[in-house]
Design a protein around this motif. Structure first.
Motif, PDB file in Angstrom:
ATOM      1  N   LYS A  46       0.975  -1.158   0.036  1.00  0.00           N
ATOM      2  CA  LYS A  46       0.161  -0.050  -0.028  1.00  0.00           C
ATOM      3  C   LYS A  46       1.052   1.213   0.077  1.00  0.00           C
ATOM      4  CE  LYS A  46      -0.502   0.070   5.026  1.00  0.00           C
ATOM      5  NZ  LYS A  46      -1.412   0.139   6.110  1.00  0.00           N
ATOM      6  N   LYS A  93       3.484   8.971   3.542  1.00  0.00           N
ATOM      7  CA  LYS A  93       3.947   8.037   4.380  1.00  0.00           C
ATOM      8  C   LYS A  93       4.678   7.145   3.530  1.00  0.00           C
ATOM      9  CE  LYS A  93       0.225   7.926   7.843  1.00  0.00           C
ATOM     10  NZ  LYS A  93      -0.970   7.259   8.273  1.00  0.00           N
ATOM     11  N   GLU A 101       0.729   5.238   0.796  1.00  0.00           N
ATOM     12  CA  GLU A 101      -0.011   6.527   1.451  1.00  0.00           C
ATOM     13  C   GLU A 101       0.992   7.850   1.148  1.00  0.00           C
ATOM     14  OE1 GLU A 101      -2.228   4.896   5.144  1.00  0.00           O
ATOM     15  OE2 GLU A 101      -0.264   3.964   5.140  1.00  0.00           O
TER      16      GLU A 101
END
Length: 253
Positions: free
Chosen positions: A82, A87, A84
């Motif tokens: 993932k 981040k 982000e």
């Protein structure tokens, strides 16, 4: 697993123990990096939610940041990672919902493939399937069991004559490898699973399409439900154990 890490294990000078180096080019640098990271995620060398730092990965593979970014985007599109904003990238967490859905989809597609394959099986192909089932039953190493289990299932469907269907099933097996390893937390269930393999094979040998499809569907749906319950209960237990810690932290502030 003892080599599981909660962070990307490439901050030092030594190579990561669970992460293979890139071999000779097969397609592109980014694809090879993605393959290596995917293997590390599947094996558990990279734990769920572990950060995937571009600079550390680039140093490990001696490449620029560009192919690393492409590899991470590829893994994110496949559900392995993932990304982000602000981040960065990390390993996708294990999901109870995903585990169950993978096995629900497999149940439908593998029932279809099995029905198409049974009329085309030969004595030779059935001997090969039986040998693969025996190898999976005897296997105790999680990594090897995953490979032998997939080989057994795919050999059952190989004569179906539907290359796109087989490609989809191979992809689903790959997506489910992280979850299949959890079966080793249930030794008794592995025995049940091996027995179900034998029942499916017996129905295939009889040419009983309806029975083979029903057995395969029940086998896969049962695995999905088991993994769903296990991951759901583990998440709930983790939440309970973290609550006292949070209260204690507030009392000190």
């Amino acid at each position: 697993m003892s080599d599981t890490t909660n962070g990307f294990p490439l901050d030092g000078d030594d190579a990561a123990p669970g992460l293979p180096a890139v071999a000779a080019p097969r397609t592109s640098t980014s694809r090879m990096i993605a393959d290596a990271l995917r293997d590390a995620i599947v094996s558990g060398a990279l734990a769920p939610n572990a950060p995937l730092r571009q600079d550390a990965i680039a140093r490990h593979f001696s490449v620029s940041a560009i192919p690393v970014r492409e590899a991470l985007r590829q893994l994110a599109s496949e559900g392995w990672a993932k990304i982000e904003v602000n981040k960065g990238a990390s390993v996708a967490p294990l999901s109870a919902d995903e585990a169950r859905e993978i096995y629900e989809i497999r149940s439908a597609l593998e029932s279809l493939a099995l029905g198409l394959a049974i009329p085309n099986h030969t004595a030779q192909s059935l001997r090969e399937v039986r040998a693969l089932a025996t190898a999976a039953k005897r296997e105790r190493d999680p990594s090897l069991y995953v490979a032998r289990n997939e080989a057994f299932h795919m050999a059952l469907y190989a004569p179906c004559g539907r290359p796109q269907l087989l490609e989809m099933l191979a992809s689903l097996h790959r997506r489910g490898e992280r979850y299949l390893r959890l079966k080793f937390d249930f030794p008794e269930y592995k025995g049940e699973s091996d027995a179900e393999h034998a029942e499916i094979l017996a129905a295939v040998k009889r040419g009983d399409i309806a029975a083979a499809q029903a057995l395969a569907a029940a086998h896969l749906l049962g695995t999905g439900e088991l993994l769903y319950r296990f991951l759901t209960e583990r998440a709930a237990a983790k939440t309970v154990t973290e609550k006292p810690r949070a209260k204690s932290s507030r009392s000190r502030s």
